[in-house]
Design an enzyme around this catalytic site. Structure first.
Site, PDB file in Angstrom:
ATOM      1  N   GLU A   1       0.835  -1.204   0.000  1.00 47.75           N
ATOM      2  CA  GLU A   1       0.000   0.000   0.000  1.00 47.75           C
ATOM      3  C   GLU A   1       0.875   1.262   0.000  1.00 47.75           C
ATOM      4  O   GLU A   1       0.554   2.257  -0.665  1.00 47.75           O
ATOM      5  CB  GLU A   1      -0.931  -0.014   1.218  1.00 47.75           C
TER       6      GLU A   1
ATOM      7  N   GLU B   1       1.354   6.600  -6.880  1.00 48.24           N
ATOM      8  CA  GLU B   1       0.255   7.533  -7.193  1.00 48.24           C
ATOM      9  C   GLU B   1       0.696   8.980  -6.987  1.00 48.24           C
ATOM     10  O   GLU B   1       0.422   9.853  -7.819  1.00 48.24           O
ATOM     11  CB  GLU B   1      -0.941   7.251  -6.278  1.00 48.24           C
TER      12      GLU B   1
HETATM   13  N1  LIG Z   1      -3.984  10.389 -14.929  1.00 53.77           N
HETATM   14  C1  LIG Z   1      -4.719   9.305 -15.179  1.00 53.77           C
HETATM   15  N2  LIG Z   1      -4.836   8.846 -16.447  1.00 53.77           N
HETATM   16  C2  LIG Z   1      -5.585   7.738 -16.708  1.00 53.77           C
HETATM   17  N3  LIG Z   1      -6.250   7.032 -15.791  1.00 53.77           N
HETATM   18  C3  LIG Z   1      -6.169   7.439 -14.511  1.00 53.77           C
HETATM   19  C4  LIG Z   1      -5.418   8.593 -14.134  1.00 53.77           C
HETATM   20  N4  LIG Z   1      -5.534   8.755 -12.804  1.00 53.77           N
HETATM   21  C5  LIG Z   1      -6.304   7.765 -12.373  1.00 53.77           C
HETATM   22  N5  LIG Z   1      -6.688   6.950 -13.367  1.00 53.77           N
HETATM   23  C6  LIG Z   1      -7.543   5.746 -13.279  1.00 53.77           C
HETATM   24  O1  LIG Z   1      -8.370   5.884 -12.136  1.00 53.77           O
HETATM   25  C7  LIG Z   1      -8.067   4.852 -11.195  1.00 53.77           C
HETATM   26  C8  LIG Z   1      -8.124   5.426  -9.803  1.00 53.77           C
HETATM   27  O2  LIG Z   1      -7.108   6.403  -9.697  1.00 53.77           O
HETATM   28  P1  LIG Z   1      -6.783   7.122  -8.337  1.00 53.77           P
HETATM   29  O3  LIG Z   1      -5.597   7.969  -8.521  1.00 53.77           O
HETATM   30  O4  LIG Z   1      -8.023   7.774  -7.830  1.00 53.77           O
HETATM   31  O5  LIG Z   1      -6.387   5.866  -7.492  1.00 53.77           O
HETATM   32  P2  LIG Z   1      -7.097   5.275  -6.239  1.00 53.77           P
HETATM   33  O6  LIG Z   1      -6.518   3.908  -6.075  1.00 53.77           O
HETATM   34  O7  LIG Z   1      -8.571   5.381  -6.326  1.00 53.77           O
HETATM   35  O8  LIG Z   1      -6.524   6.308  -5.230  1.00 53.77           O
HETATM   36  P3  LIG Z   1      -6.626   6.264  -3.674  1.00 53.77           P
HETATM   37  O9  LIG Z   1      -5.778   5.069  -3.263  1.00 53.77           O
HETATM   38  O10 LIG Z   1      -6.011   7.572  -3.320  1.00 53.77           O
HETATM   39  O11 LIG Z   1      -8.091   6.132  -3.331  1.00 53.77           O
HETATM   40  C9  LIG Z   1      -6.683   4.335 -11.572  1.00 53.77           C
HETATM   41  O12 LIG Z   1      -6.469   2.993 -11.138  1.00 53.77           O
HETATM   42  C10 LIG Z   1      -6.707   4.477 -13.081  1.00 53.77           C
HETATM   43  O13 LIG Z   1      -7.398   3.401 -13.679  1.00 53.77           O
END
Ligand SMILES: Nc1ncnc2c1ncn2[C@@H]1O[C@H](COP(=O)(O)OP(=O)(O)OP(=O)(O)O)[C@@H](O)[C@H]1O
Length: 120
Positions: free
Chosen positions: A65, A72
């Site tokens: 994690e 991220e």
């Molecule tokens: N810049 C980007 N371009 C394309 N797809 C993205 C981008 N950012 C996020 N994603 C898509 O959205 C999903 C979620 O992204 P996010 O950054 O919100 O991660 P998360 O795991 O939800 O974050 P957290 O752990 O902070 O809740 C990613 O797994 C990806 O599929």
């Protein structure tokens, strides 16, 4: 920034863990599970090998994690725009956490079954 003392290195590592605790709900939940684990293992009265296995997998989930959070954070800073490659990178990191979490659940179920005498 190279060749810092051990105390300072530990401080940086602790700051990373604290930042993940502040910013990531899933890390907080996983940490609470990991902290509750010794209590559960004491109640189950399992052997030292099971203690080692359960603690290792719990720490692996937390470490995964932290890597996921690091990735991220880095990606969002360097490339805030949407791009399929970024999506794949984040999905893969999330997949790694999911696989280790599934492993932790499986180990948890097995250790409970062993403690209950269902498995040996
Ligand atoms: N810049 C980007 N371009 C394309 N797809 C993205 C981008 N950012 C996020 N994603 C898509 O959205 C999903 C979620 O992204 P996010 O950054 O919100 O991660 P998360 O795991 O939800 O974050 P957290 O752990 O902070 O809740 C990613 O797994 C990806 O599929």
């Amino acid at each position: 920034m190279k060749n810092r003392g051990m105390r300072q290195r530990l401080g940086f590592a602790w700051e990373g863990i604290a930042a993940a605790w502040r910013n990531e709900r899933s890390f907080r939940i996983q940490t609470i599970f990991a902290l509750a684990l010794p209590v559960a293992l004491l109640l189950l009265r399992v052997s030292a090998v099971w203690w080692a296995l359960c603690l290792i997998i719990a720490l692996l989930v937390l470490a995964a994690e932290l890597f996921n959070t690091a990735l991220e954070s880095l990606i969002d800073h360097l490339h805030p725009e949407i791009h399929p490659a970024i999506g794949t990178a984040k999905d893969c990191a999330a997949g790694a956490v999911l696989l280790l979490s599934a492993g932790a659940v499986i180990v948890g179920v097995i250790v409970v079954l062993v403690a209950l005498g269902v498995l040996s």
